[in-house]
Write an enzyme that holds these catalytic residues in place. Structure first.
Site, mmCIF file in Angstrom:
data_model
loop_
_atom_site.group_PDB
_atom_site.id
_atom_site.type_symbol
_atom_site.label_atom_id
_atom_site.label_comp_id
_atom_site.label_asym_id
_atom_site.label_seq_id
_atom_site.Cartn_x
_atom_site.Cartn_y
_atom_site.Cartn_z
ATOM 1 N N GLU A 12 0.883 -1.181 0.000
ATOM 2 C CA GLU A 12 0.000 0.000 0.000
ATOM 3 C C GLU A 12 0.907 1.213 0.000
ATOM 4 O O GLU A 12 1.462 1.575 1.032
ATOM 5 C CB GLU A 12 -0.884 -0.005 1.260
ATOM 6 C CG GLU A 12 -1.914 -1.099 1.293
ATOM 7 C CD GLU A 12 -3.039 -0.888 0.298
ATOM 8 O OE1 GLU A 12 -3.068 0.153 -0.385
ATOM 9 O OE2 GLU A 12 -3.883 -1.781 0.193
ATOM 10 N N GLU A 41 -6.343 -4.403 0.402
ATOM 11 C CA GLU A 41 -6.716 -4.565 1.804
ATOM 12 C C GLU A 41 -8.233 -4.457 1.906
ATOM 13 O O GLU A 41 -8.911 -3.994 0.987
ATOM 14 C CB GLU A 41 -6.042 -3.487 2.663
ATOM 15 C CG GLU A 41 -4.531 -3.670 2.673
ATOM 16 C CD GLU A 41 -3.806 -2.942 3.791
ATOM 17 O OE1 GLU A 41 -3.978 -1.728 3.912
ATOM 18 O OE2 GLU A 41 -3.058 -3.618 4.523
HETATM 19 P P1 NAD Z 1 8.060 5.189 4.719
HETATM 20 O O1 NAD Z 1 8.100 4.493 3.425
HETATM 21 O O2 NAD Z 1 9.169 6.112 5.061
HETATM 22 O O3 NAD Z 1 7.999 4.139 5.922
HETATM 23 C C1 NAD Z 1 6.970 3.179 6.015
HETATM 24 C C2 NAD Z 1 7.407 2.080 6.958
HETATM 25 O O4 NAD Z 1 8.428 1.301 6.331
HETATM 26 C C3 NAD Z 1 7.987 2.556 8.280
HETATM 27 O O5 NAD Z 1 7.524 1.714 9.306
HETATM 28 C C4 NAD Z 1 9.477 2.388 8.077
HETATM 29 O O6 NAD Z 1 10.200 2.206 9.274
HETATM 30 C C5 NAD Z 1 9.523 1.142 7.224
HETATM 31 N N1 NAD Z 1 10.736 0.987 6.409
HETATM 32 C C6 NAD Z 1 11.520 1.951 5.882
HETATM 33 N N2 NAD Z 1 12.530 1.391 5.168
HETATM 34 C C7 NAD Z 1 12.374 0.047 5.242
HETATM 35 C C8 NAD Z 1 13.093 -1.066 4.717
HETATM 36 N N3 NAD Z 1 14.181 -0.903 3.949
HETATM 37 N N4 NAD Z 1 12.639 -2.306 4.988
HETATM 38 C C9 NAD Z 1 11.531 -2.491 5.736
HETATM 39 N N5 NAD Z 1 10.815 -1.474 6.275
HETATM 40 C C10 NAD Z 1 11.234 -0.210 6.034
HETATM 41 O O7 NAD Z 1 6.642 5.925 4.765
HETATM 42 P P2 NAD Z 1 6.103 6.969 5.845
HETATM 43 O O8 NAD Z 1 6.830 8.249 5.661
HETATM 44 O O9 NAD Z 1 6.073 6.329 7.183
HETATM 45 O O10 NAD Z 1 4.586 7.133 5.348
HETATM 46 C C11 NAD Z 1 4.200 7.959 4.327
HETATM 47 C C12 NAD Z 1 4.061 7.187 3.030
HETATM 48 O O11 NAD Z 1 3.169 6.102 3.210
HETATM 49 C C13 NAD Z 1 3.465 8.028 1.910
HETATM 50 O O12 NAD Z 1 4.122 7.769 0.716
HETATM 51 C C14 NAD Z 1 2.026 7.530 1.845
HETATM 52 O O13 NAD Z 1 1.404 7.724 0.606
HETATM 53 C C15 NAD Z 1 2.188 6.096 2.180
HETATM 54 N N6 NAD Z 1 0.909 5.545 2.683
HETATM 55 C C16 NAD Z 1 0.226 4.673 1.886
HETATM 56 C C17 NAD Z 1 -0.993 4.166 2.307
HETATM 57 C C18 NAD Z 1 -1.784 3.211 1.456
HETATM 58 O O14 NAD Z 1 -2.636 2.515 1.992
HETATM 59 N N7 NAD Z 1 -1.568 3.122 0.160
HETATM 60 C C19 NAD Z 1 -1.505 4.541 3.549
HETATM 61 C C20 NAD Z 1 -0.772 5.433 4.337
HETATM 62 C C21 NAD Z 1 0.444 5.923 3.880
#
Ligand code: NAD
Length: 485
Positions: free
Chosen positions: A251, A459
């Site tokens: 997502e 989901e």
């Molecule tokens: P992010 O990608 O920085 O982090 C998301 C999660 O991934 C965090 O828990 C982080 O610790 C983990 N993570 C980071 N690098 C990783 C790796 N190499 N391996 C495993 N896990 C890792 O995102 P964010 O800043 O927390 O959230 C914002 C982003 O999430 C935006 O792009 C938003 O559009 C997206 N989002 C999508 C949905 C959806 O349902 N499509 C919903 C909410 C947010």
């Protein structure tokens, strides 16, 4: 009485709180003031090992229970969440800075919806019988095993439940790693599940940055990974999951189009644009941030939108009257400020907003850009903040082509009174989750997810069952076995 913001310990594993202060310190900051409200530690290898071992061990017996028994526990957890909605909402507001006006109706309540829905579905999960003359085959719908859920920071409780509920209903165990920015609420979800009767080890929560997520994703004992996060993270997690041929749900981010035709009800369209851009201070993945407005209505639309933004109540997120809160972190605020500067620099007109409020915390006023063109940075990249771009268009074919000219494909919306046109346009928009004369509804009964770079899998709804279970086919011969020699 609201929950204490400092949890009993950092992790919740095998039915109990677990601490290991050797793990890197994570300070939890209240976005409205910048104050540190809690401290947790990232999971060490020992903590990760404990979570994986307990999840794998407990999953076997959980899968042997009937769906009805599993479902009853999830349904009970849903009821507890609803009873504690106030306290859970206050905690969510501490964790994210989102106004209580929102968290009290959109976070624990949405989590409870998922627990209730998949709790009800658990008893209905079956395989099928396939008659083959005298012989026959049947399928068994089996769990995947141990699933890992990794969350973003915008909807911590909801994300934990949207992943946990279908995983558990199907007989899997889950290890959930919340975002390091918002580590608090998922611990409460784990506590409530155990209180509702969930066996120890079936839903574990471990804290940490990307490295902890990475360690979970690459472990050979993990069967499935469901990530909510940005596209760059999605790429990395998908690649390492692919190395182990694991199941995935992704997502990811978006830059969704919201198309407003000149026959739309103006107030509804403005309301749709507000819901598509400013709820949760714009930190919603499905937001319709490219607002395409037909030429004949554009000026009136922008004027009325700016007027209605003036009614936003910006202030103490705990005050139920407040309708607009801070950004989640200093970093996120700086990213958004960078995009606002870029919008001005590239020639868009900043109609209103985008100012930093002169007080502690991470406050930006909701911003509208007019005169945005398709090639501008603010029209191409996900900002994840309260920044709305208005792009003018003339006709239907043109707007469909422009709306689809993006790598993302999470959501799309159309406002028009002409329903034939609404369905015709929506059918041509490249997006997984669409809205007609509405925006950002996410009922658990309907699938949610993206196409193109915005995601893989779905989901919610019955569709989620396909992503948390697998079919085993069993062929049964009734007569003698034939063989060539
Ligand atoms: P992010 O990608 O920085 O982090 C998301 C999660 O991934 C965090 O828990 C982080 O610790 C983990 N993570 C980071 N690098 C990783 C790796 N190499 N391996 C495993 N896990 C890792 O995102 P964010 O800043 O927390 O959230 C914002 C982003 O999430 C935006 O792009 C938003 O559009 C997206 N989002 C999508 C949905 C959806 O349902 N499509 C919903 C909410 C947010």
């Amino acid at each position: 009485m609201a929950y204490d913001t400092q949890p009993e310990a950092s992790h919740f594993i095998d039915g109990a709180y677990v601490e290991d202060t050797e793990g890197e310190l994570i300070e939890v900051v209240y976005p409205a003031t910048g104050e540190v409200i809690a401290r947790v530690h990232a999971a060490t290898p020992a903590v990760i090992e404990k979570a994986i071992a307990s999840g794998r061990r407990a999953q076997k017996d959980w899968a042997l229970m009937t769906g009805r028994e599993r479902g009853r526990i999830l349904t009970r957890a849903a009821a507890i969440m609803r009873e504690r909605n106030h306290d859970l909402s206050v905690l969510e507001t501490w964790d994210t800075g989102k106004p209580y006006q929102e968290t009290s109706v959109a976070d624990a309540t949405s989590g409870a919806d998922a627990l209730e829905y998949f709790g009800g579905l658990a008893a209905t999960l079956t395989g099928e019988h396939i008659q083959l003359g005298e012989d026959w085959a049947y399928t068994r719908r089996e769990p995947l095993g141990l699933c890992v859920g990794i969350g973003a920071w915008n909807y911590p409780t909801q994300i934990a439940c949207w992943k946990g509920a279908p995983a558990l209903a199907c007989g899997n165990a889950m290890i959930f790693k919340p975002s390091e920015t918002t580590p608090l609420s998922a611990l409460k979800v784990a506590e409530i599940l155990v209180e509702a009767g969930l066996p120890a080890g079936i839903f574990n929560v471990v804290q940490g940055m990307g490295a902890v997520g990475g360690a979970l994703v690459t472990d050979a004992r993990v069967d499935k990974v469901s990530l909510t996060g940005s596209v760059p993270t999605g790429r990395k997690v998908y690649a390492s999951a692919a190395d182990g041929l694991k199941h995935v749900t992704m997502e990811l981010g978006g830059k969704s189009p919201l198309v407003i035709f000149d026959d739309a009800d103006l107030e509804d369209a403005v309301g749709g644009a507000i819901m598509a851009n400013f709820y949760s201070s714009g930190q919603v993945c499905s937001n319709g941030t490219r607002v395409f407005v037909q030429k004949g209505i554009r000026e009136r639309f922008v004027a009325r939108l700016a007027e209605r933004l003036g009614n936003a109540v910006i202030g103490d997120p705990m005050d139920p009257e407040t309708s607009f809160g801070p950004l989640v972190s200093a970093r996120q605020m700086e990213i958004v400020q960078g995009y606002i500067a870029k919008g001005v620099e590239e020639g868009a007109t900043l109609v209103t907003g985008g100012e930093r409020l002169d007080k502690p915390g991470f406050w930006l006023t909701p911003a509208i850009f007019d005169g945005v063109t398709d090639d501008m940075t603010i029209a191409r990249e996900e900002i994840f903040g309260p920044v709305l771009s208005v792009l003018e268009f003339e006709n239907e074919d043109e707007v469909i082509a422009r709306a689809n000219d993006t790598e993302f494909g999470l959501s799309a919306g159309v406002f028009t009174q002409d329903f034939a046109r609404a369905h015709r346009v929506i059918a041509q928009l490249e997006a997984g989750t669409c809205f007609i004369n509405s925006y950002n509804d996410a009922p658990v009964e309907a699938p949610f997810g993206g196409v193109k770079m915005s995601g893989v899998g779905r989901e919610n709804s019955k569709a989620a069952v396909e992503h948390y279970s697998q079919l085993k086919t069993v062929f049964v011969r009734m007569g003698h076995m034939e063989a060539p020699f």
